[in-house]
Write an enzyme that holds these catalytic residues in place. Structure first.
Site, PDB file in Angstrom:
ATOM      1  N   CYS A   2       0.842  -1.189   0.000  1.00 33.30           N
ATOM      2  CA  CYS A   2       0.000   0.000   0.000  1.00 33.30           C
ATOM      3  C   CYS A   2       0.887   1.254   0.000  1.00 33.30           C
ATOM      4  O   CYS A   2       1.865   1.345   0.719  1.00 33.30           O
ATOM      5  CB  CYS A   2      -0.946   0.105   1.184  1.00 33.30           C
ATOM      6  SG  CYS A   2      -2.109  -1.239   1.295  1.00 33.30           S
ATOM      7  N   ARG A  27       4.085  -0.327  -4.689  1.00 33.94           N
ATOM      8  CA  ARG A  27       3.782  -0.854  -3.352  1.00 33.94           C
ATOM      9  C   ARG A  27       2.468  -1.641  -3.312  1.00 33.94           C
ATOM     10  O   ARG A  27       2.129  -2.242  -2.300  1.00 33.94           O
ATOM     11  CB  ARG A  27       3.698   0.301  -2.347  1.00 33.94           C
ATOM     12  CG  ARG A  27       4.972   1.106  -2.240  1.00 33.94           C
ATOM     13  CD  ARG A  27       4.790   2.255  -1.295  1.00 33.94           C
ATOM     14  NE  ARG A  27       4.634   1.792   0.067  1.00 33.94           N
ATOM     15  CZ  ARG A  27       5.613   1.596   0.923  1.00 33.94           C
ATOM     16  NH1 ARG A  27       6.849   1.833   0.557  1.00 33.94           N
ATOM     17  NH2 ARG A  27       5.376   1.178   2.140  1.00 33.94           N
ATOM     18  N   TRP A  73      -2.519  -2.761  -1.713  1.00 33.34           N
ATOM     19  CA  TRP A  73      -2.174  -4.176  -1.811  1.00 33.34           C
ATOM     20  C   TRP A  73      -3.068  -4.856  -0.788  1.00 33.34           C
ATOM     21  O   TRP A  73      -2.942  -4.639   0.414  1.00 33.34           O
ATOM     22  CB  TRP A  73      -0.699  -4.402  -1.480  1.00 33.34           C
ATOM     23  CG  TRP A  73      -0.259  -5.808  -1.709  1.00 33.34           C
ATOM     24  CD1 TRP A  73       0.138  -6.366  -2.880  1.00 33.34           C
ATOM     25  CD2 TRP A  73      -0.167  -6.855  -0.724  1.00 33.34           C
ATOM     26  NE1 TRP A  73       0.459  -7.689  -2.698  1.00 33.34           N
ATOM     27  CE2 TRP A  73       0.285  -8.020  -1.381  1.00 33.34           C
ATOM     28  CE3 TRP A  73      -0.425  -6.924   0.633  1.00 33.34           C
ATOM     29  CZ2 TRP A  73       0.485  -9.230  -0.729  1.00 33.34           C
ATOM     30  CZ3 TRP A  73      -0.228  -8.125   1.295  1.00 33.34           C
ATOM     31  CH2 TRP A  73       0.226  -9.261   0.616  1.00 33.34           C
ATOM     32  N   ASN A  99      -1.953   2.194   5.555  1.00 32.01           N
ATOM     33  CA  ASN A  99      -1.070   1.120   5.111  1.00 32.01           C
ATOM     34  C   ASN A  99      -0.690   0.328   6.354  1.00 32.01           C
ATOM     35  O   ASN A  99      -0.235   0.909   7.328  1.00 32.01           O
ATOM     36  CB  ASN A  99       0.181   1.744   4.469  1.00 32.01           C
ATOM     37  CG  ASN A  99       1.303   0.753   4.259  1.00 32.01           C
ATOM     38  OD1 ASN A  99       1.071  -0.429   4.091  1.00 32.01           O
ATOM     39  ND2 ASN A  99       2.536   1.238   4.250  1.00 32.01           N
ATOM     40  N   GLY A 100      -0.926  -0.982   6.332  1.00 35.03           N
ATOM     41  CA  GLY A 100      -0.604  -1.798   7.512  1.00 35.03           C
ATOM     42  C   GLY A 100      -1.749  -2.743   7.803  1.00 35.03           C
ATOM     43  O   GLY A 100      -2.643  -2.943   6.984  1.00 35.03           O
ATOM     44  N   GLU A 484      17.847 -17.642  -6.833  1.00 35.03           N
ATOM     45  CA  GLU A 484      17.414 -16.307  -7.240  1.00 35.03           C
ATOM     46  C   GLU A 484      16.863 -16.334  -8.669  1.00 35.03           C
ATOM     47  O   GLU A 484      15.857 -15.692  -8.967  1.00 35.03           O
ATOM     48  CB  GLU A 484      18.596 -15.331  -7.097  1.00 35.03           C
ATOM     49  CG  GLU A 484      18.358 -13.915  -7.584  1.00 35.03           C
ATOM     50  CD  GLU A 484      17.202 -13.194  -6.909  1.00 35.03           C
ATOM     51  OE1 GLU A 484      16.649 -13.692  -5.915  1.00 35.03           O
ATOM     52  OE2 GLU A 484      16.823 -12.121  -7.416  1.00 35.03           O
ATOM     53  N   LYS A 488      13.104 -15.213  -9.719  1.00 36.80           N
ATOM     54  CA  LYS A 488      12.823 -14.176 -10.730  1.00 36.80           C
ATOM     55  C   LYS A 488      11.831 -14.704 -11.754  1.00 36.80           C
ATOM     56  O   LYS A 488      10.906 -14.013 -12.137  1.00 36.80           O
ATOM     57  CB  LYS A 488      14.106 -13.748 -11.472  1.00 36.80           C
ATOM     58  CG  LYS A 488      15.076 -12.860 -10.747  1.00 36.80           C
ATOM     59  CD  LYS A 488      14.601 -11.463 -10.468  1.00 36.80           C
ATOM     60  CE  LYS A 488      13.862 -11.380  -9.187  1.00 36.80           C
ATOM     61  NZ  LYS A 488      14.553 -11.170  -7.959  1.00 36.80           N
ATOM     62  N   GLU A 491       8.203 -15.242 -10.188  1.00 37.51           N
ATOM     63  CA  GLU A 491       7.446 -14.073  -9.729  1.00 37.51           C
ATOM     64  C   GLU A 491       6.963 -13.169 -10.868  1.00 37.51           C
ATOM     65  O   GLU A 491       5.946 -12.505 -10.718  1.00 37.51           O
ATOM     66  CB  GLU A 491       8.217 -13.265  -8.686  1.00 37.51           C
ATOM     67  CG  GLU A 491       9.405 -12.522  -9.216  1.00 37.51           C
ATOM     68  CD  GLU A 491      10.141 -11.751  -8.129  1.00 37.51           C
ATOM     69  OE1 GLU A 491       9.494 -11.206  -7.230  1.00 37.51           O
ATOM     70  OE2 GLU A 491      11.377 -11.688  -8.196  1.00 37.51           O
ATOM     71  N   HIS A 507      18.482 -36.397  -5.242  1.00 39.62           N
ATOM     72  CA  HIS A 507      17.696 -36.809  -4.079  1.00 39.62           C
ATOM     73  C   HIS A 507      16.210 -36.531  -4.266  1.00 39.62           C
ATOM     74  O   HIS A 507      15.494 -36.371  -3.290  1.00 39.62           O
ATOM     75  CB  HIS A 507      18.235 -36.112  -2.826  1.00 39.62           C
ATOM     76  CG  HIS A 507      19.671 -36.448  -2.580  1.00 39.62           C
ATOM     77  ND1 HIS A 507      20.077 -37.643  -2.030  1.00 39.62           N
ATOM     78  CD2 HIS A 507      20.817 -35.773  -2.880  1.00 39.62           C
ATOM     79  CE1 HIS A 507      21.399 -37.677  -1.974  1.00 39.62           C
ATOM     80  NE2 HIS A 507      21.868 -36.553  -2.483  1.00 39.62           N
ATOM     81  N   LYS A 606       6.071  -4.284  -3.645  1.00 39.08           N
ATOM     82  CA  LYS A 606       7.515  -4.109  -3.494  1.00 39.08           C
ATOM     83  C   LYS A 606       7.962  -4.124  -2.043  1.00 39.08           C
ATOM     84  O   LYS A 606       8.979  -4.683  -1.700  1.00 39.08           O
ATOM     85  CB  LYS A 606       7.888  -2.775  -4.150  1.00 39.08           C
ATOM     86  CG  LYS A 606       9.356  -2.468  -4.159  1.00 39.08           C
ATOM     87  CD  LYS A 606      10.037  -3.185  -5.273  1.00 39.08           C
ATOM     88  CE  LYS A 606      11.534  -3.003  -5.252  1.00 39.08           C
ATOM     89  NZ  LYS A 606      12.195  -4.166  -5.853  1.00 39.08           N
TER      90      LYS A 606
HETATM   91  C1  F6R Z   1      11.868 -10.566  -5.197  1.00 34.28           C
HETATM   92  C2  F6R Z   1      11.698  -9.502  -4.237  1.00 34.28           C
HETATM   93  C3  F6R Z   1      11.335  -9.875  -2.854  1.00 34.28           C
HETATM   94  C4  F6R Z   1      12.129  -9.031  -1.849  1.00 34.28           C
HETATM   95  C5  F6R Z   1      11.646  -9.306  -0.426  1.00 34.28           C
HETATM   96  C6  F6R Z   1      12.456  -8.573   0.605  1.00 34.28           C
HETATM   97  O1  F6R Z   1      12.245 -10.068  -6.435  1.00 34.28           O
HETATM   98  O2  F6R Z   1      11.825  -8.356  -4.535  1.00 34.28           O
HETATM   99  O3  F6R Z   1      11.532 -11.235  -2.630  1.00 34.28           O
HETATM  100  O4  F6R Z   1      13.478  -9.316  -1.985  1.00 34.28           O
HETATM  101  O5  F6R Z   1      10.303  -8.954  -0.315  1.00 34.28           O
HETATM  102  O6  F6R Z   1      12.368  -7.195   0.420  1.00 34.28           O
HETATM  103  P1  F6R Z   1      13.422  -6.217   1.053  1.00 34.28           P
HETATM  104  O7  F6R Z   1      14.725  -6.482   0.421  1.00 34.28           O
HETATM  105  O8  F6R Z   1      12.889  -4.853   0.745  1.00 34.28           O
HETATM  106  O9  F6R Z   1      13.453  -6.508   2.520  1.00 34.28           O
END
Ligand code: F6R
Length: 611
Positions: A2, A27, A73, A99-100, A484, A488, A491, A507, A606
């Site tokens: 949010c 956000r 969000w 937000n929260g 990672e 990527k 997501e 395994h 984000k």
């Molecule tokens: C994946 C991504 C998330 C963040 C995670 C932690 O691409 O962006 O997995 O890495 O939400 O966020 P931060 O780094 O802001 O604590």
């Protein structure tokens, strides 16, 4: 999680709010809404993006010098018009953006229903705004006092802004757990979840702390705690540049951010690596090297991509500084009564600096007497303020929801800390120390070379865009890169992908391999090279499709794999910084080819400020 924005001053609020919401859309983008105050409240909200809201209200009255806006969000209640913010209280006296999460909202809701309140939405926020109104109407008091009293009754997290119709010259903002920044203009104030909607109007800001409340009029700002103790505002200067938050000609923020990595890494080590590559200076840890050297153990806490950077950190610290490391998900660490020693050092990694689970983990570590350091990207964020010391990543604002440049900048910082610590502890030779610094210094140039493979990577992506599953494999320093890469892909393209240490394949996961399974293998030349070559052969023996990221000039894997992507040679401890680049580009292209929204993937936000 949010985005909220507010304005009070002499300008028209609407354009400022809409532009601000667009900047904050990363956000959350389930719905958007605004409320403008001009004699009366004009409230508009809509499921979908900020642009949907804009189109929906194109012909409506949108004037007023005071206003609030929200991009959501969803936590409580599905994304629809009714659950969108702002929310109004039953008698229409109060309008709120939030937000929260209000954790005790169900109990409060029941109590309010008994008092005759009814609710239009399923949200916790509507409960909060009605609680404020109930308190306000019960006894004669100011709107600010009603907000403060209501906040003493809620459990959970909030960053909020409230308008009260009876006090039409005032905005009331409060924070606990969810970030809020106030921008100070000339006879005007801006409020937002982060500084991006504010930076083009003013560089002077105040970051609210937990349980701070701000009462804002055009010519006055009062700051106090929710217990009514006045606070002297600490005004900070923003270092953010407006150019950094534009796409600058790229189609997507994610692509721009992938391409920014040579710069982001160089900025992260600039002024920290000596020009002649003989030493590293980390000002943020100057006072705490003693703690690091004495540390019995390092615990890294993080979530998501930052957790993957933490895994690379584990290999770095253990390899060079010979200190045991545990890498913990913030969400698990906080709830499992972890064993923390006073001589543990905890390193919290977070791009946003606001991730709720990481913050909670920090608090537990501090309560148990450990020293806590931060590796964050957003200046002034909560984690930077709650940690004992830290090192910023200078990646610049990361707007694409999928993290890219933050990851490589985090790994850069962890590399510098691990090497410097190893040098202090004399667990590596000076020659090795300086050789690795030199190699780190060369990484931006080598990333440029990896980026130059974009067209080749696009062609490979085309071949696998329609698959439903993918496996990612790596060993040692490259195992976190495999994780990672898989994150990527899943997501942003919604393809199911899993990352494994290559040897683990036998395994279980190997059962998945057939001619329909693309297997991305990170296999540059390192100490386990022969082993990973065998793993590629195992994939091929089962008709799997092997796409390998290899060291330039490697002819062995070239002969076995279906596709190869060659990156420049670098020491194995730095290989994550290079090998992750093709994987980021593959995800980007595949997502784009599948018609996905690359910068705003479904269901994600984000900054995860709720647990
Ligand atoms: C994946 C991504 C998330 C963040 C995670 C932690 O691409 O962006 O997995 O890495 O939400 O966020 P931060 O780094 O802001 O604590």
């Amino acid at each position: 999680m949010c985005g909220i924005v507010g304005y009070i001053g002499k300008r028209e609020a609407y354009p400022i709010l809409i532009k601000g919401l667009k900047r904050l859309e990363y956000r959350g983008y389930d719905s958007a809404g605004i409320a403008l105050l001009k004699d009366d409240i004009f409230l508009y909200k809509k499921k979908g993006k900020v642009s949907d809201l804009e189109s929906a209200i194109a012909d409506s009255p949108i004037q007023g010098n005071i206003g609030i806006g929200h991009t959501r969000w969803a936590t409580h209640g599905e994304p629809n018009d009714e659950n969108a913010h702002p929310h109004q209280s039953s008698n229409g006296k109060f309008t709120i953006i939030h937000n929260g999460i209000i954790e005790n909202y169900a109990r409060l809701r029941d109590k309010l229903i008994k008092k005759g309140y009814s609710f239009k939405s399923e949200t916790d926020t509507e409960v909060l705004v009605n609680l404020i109104e109930y308190i306000y109407l019960k006894e004669t008091m100011s709107a600010e006092m009603a907000v403060r009293l209501a906040l003493t009754k809620v459990e959970g997290a909030y960053g909020l802004v409230v308008i009260c119709n009876d006090e039409p010259d005032t905005l009331i903002a409060a924070r606990k757990g969810s970030p809020l920044v106030i921008g100070l203009g000339q006879g005007e104030y801006f409020i937002a979840s982060d500084a991006t909607p504010i930076v083009e109007y003013t560089k002077n800001v105040i970051y609210l702390n937990d349980e701070d409340i701000a009462v804002i009029k055009t010519d006055e700002l009062q700051l106090k705690t929710i217990k009514n103790t006045p606070i002297k505002p600490a005004i900070k200067e923003l270092t953010l540049d407006i150019g950094e938050i534009d796409k600058q000609g790229y189609d997507h923020f994610m692509l721009k951010e992938i391409y920014e990595q040579p710069r982001a890494i160089a900025d992260t080590f600039r002024g920290r690596i000596y020009r002649d590559c003989t030493d590293i200076h980390l000002g943020g840890l100057q006072q705490v090297w003693g703690d690091l050297e004495k540390a019995r153990r390092i615990i890294i806490v993080a979530c998501g991509t930052s957790w993957h950077a933490g895994l690379v950190g584990e290999y770095l610290f253990e390899e060079f500084a010979r200190v045991p490391v545990e890498v913990e998900y913030g969400s698990e660490f906080r709830y499992r009564n972890p064993i923390i020693y006073k001589d543990d050092v905890v390193i919290a990694i977070s791009q946003s600096g606001e991730t709720a689970d990481t913050l909670a983990a920090i608090r537990i570590a501090k309560e148990n007497g450990a020293k806590v350091f931060g590796v964050c990207n957003v200046v002034g964020s909560s984690i930077t303020r709650e940690t004992d010391a830290g090192v910023y990543t200078h990646a610049g604002p990361e707007i694409g929801v999928a993290s890219t440049k933050a990851f490589t900048a985090q790994v850069t910082v962890l590399t510098m800390i691990a090497l410097k610590l190893a040098n202090h502890k004399k667990t590596i030779t000076t020659e090795k120390y300086q050789e690795l610094i030199k190699a780190l210094n060369e990484i931006p140039e080598k990333i440029e070379k990896a980026l130059a493979l974009n067209e080749q990577i696009k062609l490979i992506s085309e071949k696998y865009k329609d698959h439903s599953n993918a496996i990612y494999l790596g060993r040692g320093f490259l195992f976190p890169v495999a994780m990672e890469g898989a994150l990527k892909l899943k997501e942003i393209s919604y393809i199911h992908a899993e990352g494994y240490p290559a040897a683990e394949m036998k395994h279980g996961p190997i059962a998945l391999i057939d001619e329909n399974m693309p297997v991305f293998i990170v296999a540059t030349k390192d100490s386990s090279y022969d082993k990973i070559v065998s793993n590629i052969r195992e994939v091929k023996a089962r008709n799997g499709v092997a796409i390998a990221i290899i060291t330039e000039g490697d002819t062995v894997i070239k002969d076995i794999a279906d596709h190869i992507i060659e990156v420049p040679e670098t020491p194995e401890s730095l290989a994550p910084l290079l090998t992750v680049i093709p994987l980021q580009l593959i995800s980007y292209h595949i997502a784009l080819m599948r018609g996905c929204n690359v910068d705003q993937p479904r269901n994600l936000a984000k900054s995860v400020t709720v647990e």
